[in-house]
Design an enzyme around this catalytic site. Structure first.
Site, PDB file in Angstrom:
ATOM      1  CG  PHE A  20      -1.606   1.195   1.605  1.00 46.49           C
ATOM      2  CD1 PHE A  20      -2.340   1.922   0.675  1.00 46.49           C
ATOM      3  CD2 PHE A  20      -1.546   1.651   2.919  1.00 46.49           C
ATOM      4  CE1 PHE A  20      -2.998   3.096   1.053  1.00 46.49           C
ATOM      5  CE2 PHE A  20      -2.191   2.813   3.302  1.00 46.49           C
ATOM      6  CZ  PHE A  20      -2.913   3.541   2.377  1.00 46.49           C
ATOM      7  CG  ASP A  41       6.289  -6.724  -2.984  1.00 47.79           C
ATOM      8  OD1 ASP A  41       5.972  -5.633  -2.477  1.00 47.79           O
ATOM      9  OD2 ASP A  41       5.717  -7.814  -2.696  1.00 47.79           O
ATOM     10  CG  ASP A  72      10.907 -13.839   1.234  1.00 42.13           C
ATOM     11  OD1 ASP A  72      11.285 -12.952   2.032  1.00 42.13           O
ATOM     12  OD2 ASP A  72      10.164 -14.785   1.556  1.00 42.13           O
ATOM     13  CB  THR A 147       5.145   1.609  12.710  1.00 45.95           C
ATOM     14  OG1 THR A 147       3.981   1.819  13.500  1.00 45.95           O
ATOM     15  CG2 THR A 147       5.938   0.489  13.366  1.00 45.95           C
ATOM     16  CG  ASP A 148       2.433   5.517  15.427  1.00 50.97           C
ATOM     17  OD1 ASP A 148       2.239   4.328  15.084  1.00 50.97           O
ATOM     18  OD2 ASP A 148       1.516   6.369  15.484  1.00 50.97           O
ATOM     19  CD  GLU A 149       1.000  -0.525  15.611  1.00 51.14           C
ATOM     20  OE1 GLU A 149       1.269  -1.619  16.108  1.00 51.14           O
ATOM     21  OE2 GLU A 149       0.031  -0.334  14.861  1.00 51.14           O
ATOM     22  CE1 TYR A 172       4.312  -3.909  11.639  1.00 52.33           C
ATOM     23  CE2 TYR A 172       3.060  -2.644  13.250  1.00 52.33           C
ATOM     24  CZ  TYR A 172       3.795  -2.700  12.085  1.00 52.33           C
ATOM     25  OH  TYR A 172       4.043  -1.553  11.371  1.00 52.33           O
ATOM     26  CE  LYS A 176       8.310  -1.478  10.408  1.00 48.79           C
ATOM     27  NZ  LYS A 176       8.900  -1.534   9.036  1.00 48.79           N
ATOM     28  CG  ASN A 271     -10.310   2.465  16.763  1.00 48.70           C
ATOM     29  OD1 ASN A 271      -9.546   3.169  16.110  1.00 48.70           O
ATOM     30  ND2 ASN A 271      -9.897   1.462  17.523  1.00 48.70           N
TER      31      ASN A 271
HETATM   32  O1  DAU Z   1       0.366   3.268  13.785  1.00 47.23           O
HETATM   33  C1  DAU Z   1       0.880   2.765  12.588  1.00 47.23           C
HETATM   34  C2  DAU Z   1       0.349   1.373  12.378  1.00 47.23           C
HETATM   35  O2  DAU Z   1      -1.010   1.468  11.998  1.00 47.23           O
HETATM   36  C3  DAU Z   1       1.141   0.567  11.350  1.00 47.23           C
HETATM   37  O3  DAU Z   1       2.436   0.383  11.797  1.00 47.23           O
HETATM   38  C4  DAU Z   1       0.482  -0.784  11.124  1.00 47.23           C
HETATM   39  O4  DAU Z   1       1.181  -1.491  10.129  1.00 47.23           O
HETATM   40  C5  DAU Z   1      -0.944  -0.577  10.714  1.00 47.23           C
HETATM   41  O5  DAU Z   1      -1.567  -1.835  10.556  1.00 47.23           O
HETATM   42  C6  DAU Z   1      -1.691   0.261  11.748  1.00 47.23           C
HETATM   43  O6  DAU Z   1      -1.881  -0.491  12.969  1.00 47.23           O
HETATM   44  P1  DAU Z   1      -3.286  -0.562  13.741  1.00 47.23           P
HETATM   45  O7  DAU Z   1      -3.314  -1.807  14.495  1.00 47.23           O
HETATM   46  O8  DAU Z   1      -3.544   0.718  14.457  1.00 47.23           O
HETATM   47  O9  DAU Z   1      -4.287  -0.604  12.452  1.00 47.23           O
HETATM   48  P2  DAU Z   1      -5.644  -1.391  12.196  1.00 47.23           P
HETATM   49  O10 DAU Z   1      -6.229  -0.830  10.942  1.00 47.23           O
HETATM   50  O11 DAU Z   1      -5.470  -2.858  12.272  1.00 47.23           O
HETATM   51  O12 DAU Z   1      -6.555  -0.947  13.414  1.00 47.23           O
HETATM   52  C7  DAU Z   1      -6.828   0.410  13.673  1.00 47.23           C
HETATM   53  C8  DAU Z   1      -7.639   0.475  14.953  1.00 47.23           C
HETATM   54  O13 DAU Z   1      -8.933  -0.075  14.693  1.00 47.23           O
HETATM   55  C9  DAU Z   1      -7.067  -0.357  16.079  1.00 47.23           C
HETATM   56  O14 DAU Z   1      -7.298   0.327  17.312  1.00 47.23           O
HETATM   57  C10 DAU Z   1      -7.893  -1.652  16.053  1.00 47.23           C
HETATM   58  C11 DAU Z   1      -9.243  -1.181  15.549  1.00 47.23           C
HETATM   59  N1  DAU Z   1      -9.980  -2.150  14.716  1.00 47.23           N
HETATM   60  C12 DAU Z   1      -9.330  -2.745  13.683  1.00 47.23           C
HETATM   61  C13 DAU Z   1     -10.002  -3.626  12.864  1.00 47.23           C
HETATM   62  C14 DAU Z   1      -9.277  -4.321  11.727  1.00 47.23           C
HETATM   63  C15 DAU Z   1     -11.337  -2.360  14.955  1.00 47.23           C
HETATM   64  O15 DAU Z   1     -11.943  -1.785  15.889  1.00 47.23           O
HETATM   65  N2  DAU Z   1     -12.008  -3.224  14.131  1.00 47.23           N
HETATM   66  C16 DAU Z   1     -11.389  -3.883  13.099  1.00 47.23           C
HETATM   67  O16 DAU Z   1     -12.055  -4.697  12.409  1.00 47.23           O
END
Ligand code: DAU
Length: 364
Positions: A20, A41, A72, A147-149, A172, A176, A271
């Protein structure tokens, strides 16, 4: 926005260019520079070249500027060979396993790709850089996109900055963090000229629909329950992918060697706010009998779910003059409109990847 890209950079190696963010980087470089872009990739479950193919189709002169290296990074020899073949002036390292929920189900893939993969790449790049003529060696950069994570989880107050200690909490983010440490170690020990960026949550067109925003759009359109983890009050700082690309390219070309830059969208939302806004947008753009918000359903929380992420982007603002152009609601509307027009792509990807929006990352 004009891209100030040094002409001396002729060969760019982008790892993870069928992903992405990597894809957005490649599209930007293809349309705004004359460099040859080597796209390394492994063509994993979420890799897809459609957006790049479309860009190239719209301007056939670009065909010879994009070269796919189906490699890879876990394969040491193939990685070394790819570096020789691409002879890069700049490496933009974006290849990574990125989905937190998948890292809970299968951490080993994350350790292999993100840690061993980065190690193999660093070793191959170091021997390439060692042999470069002085002028090219001086200009060479290895840019690591992170990432900020890696900084862990915030409470209600405060923001992450470049000085925040590392405290990753998921497989994850731990992988990282390890890759960030390797990159910094290769700078301190071997002198490799590195720059690092730590970004917040990206969103925009072409994102694989396992991440919150595209997943919610597709669930809503198929009238399935929209899963909100826990009580929906976790906070993320949303960054439109094209704004991120501007920031990371600026850091890669103008950033200080050895330095890291935090890139955030100044777009903190819970969220629940994100999901409600998507439903409101769909009610407006693709009305149905009932409001889409009726589909929102609180579900079991993600194990170890980080509470809040927020970035203090002062360094990249003041040192490099970067600011995001998209306010969250504007970027989100662009994104929703894009998904509405590109449901075929989502369908194709779902078949290819065998991912159909099912819940993952729950410990049984
Ligand atoms: O902060 C940067 C990071 O953001 C990147 O390093 C990661 O690669 C990227 O996946 C993303 O991580 P998150 O875990 O924050 O992203 P995700 O889209 O999986 O989830 C965003 C928020 O939404 C998180 O608090 C979990 C929540 N969520 C996620 C999904 C998939 C839901 O509530 N329902 C869902 O179905």
């Amino acid at each position: 926005m004009t891209l100030l890209f040094p002409e001396s950079i002729q060969n760019v190696l982008v790892t993870g260019g069928a992903g992405f963010i990597g894809g957005a980087v490649i599209r930007r470089l293809l349309t705004n520079t004359t460099a040859t872009i080597f796209n390394l990739d492994k063509m994993g479950y979420s890799s897809d070249l459609t957006s790049i193919e479309k860009t190239v189709e719209s301007n056939p002169n670009l065909i010879s500027h994009h070269r796919l290296l189906n490699v890879d990074l876990c394969n040491e020899d193939a990685t070394a060979q790819a570096i020789k073949q691409s002879n890069p002036d700049l490496v933009l390292h974006l290849a990574a396993e990125t989905h937190v929920d998948r890292s809970i189900d299968g951490p080993h893939e994350f350790l292999k790709s993100n840690i061993t993969g980065t190690y193999n790449l660093l070793q191959a790049v170091r021997s390439h850089w060692d042999q470069l003529p002085e002028e090219r060696q001086k200009q060479f950069r290895f840019h690591h996109v992170s990432t900020d994570e890696v900084f862990g989880s915030l409470g209600l107050n405060g923001q992450f900055s470049e000085a925040t200690p590392y405290a990753p909490r998921s497989p994850y983010s731990a992988s990282k963090a390890a890759s960030d440490h390797l990159v910094k170690a290769w700078h301190h020990t071997y002198g490799l000229p590195i720059v690092l960026t730590n970004c917040s949550n990206n969103y925009g067109p072409w994102q694989f629909p396992e991440k919150l925003i595209p997943l919610v759009i597709l669930k809503a359109l198929t009238k399935e329950p929209i899963p909100l983890y826990g009580d929906g009050s976790n906070i993320r700082d949303w960054l439109f992918v094209e704004d991120h690309v501007e920031g990371l390219l600026l850091a890669a070309t103008n950033g200080e060697v050895g330095q890291s830059y935090c890139i955030g969208g100044s777009g903190e939302r819970t969220n629940r706010q994100v999901v409600n806004t998507i439903c409101d947008l769909l009610d407006k753009l693709h009305p149905s009998t009932n409001s889409y918000s009726r589909l929102i359903k609180q579900v079991a929380d993600r194990p170890g779910h980080d509470r809040r992420y927020a970035i203090n982007p002062k360094r990249i603002n003041t040192e490099l003059g970067w600011y995001p152009c998209h306010k969250f609601e504007v970027g989100l509307e662009k994104t929703v409109r894009w998904y509405l027009k590109n449901l075929n792509w989502c369908e194709k990807l779902s078949v290819k990847s065998c991912y159909k929006g099912e819940r993952i990352g729950l410990i049984k």
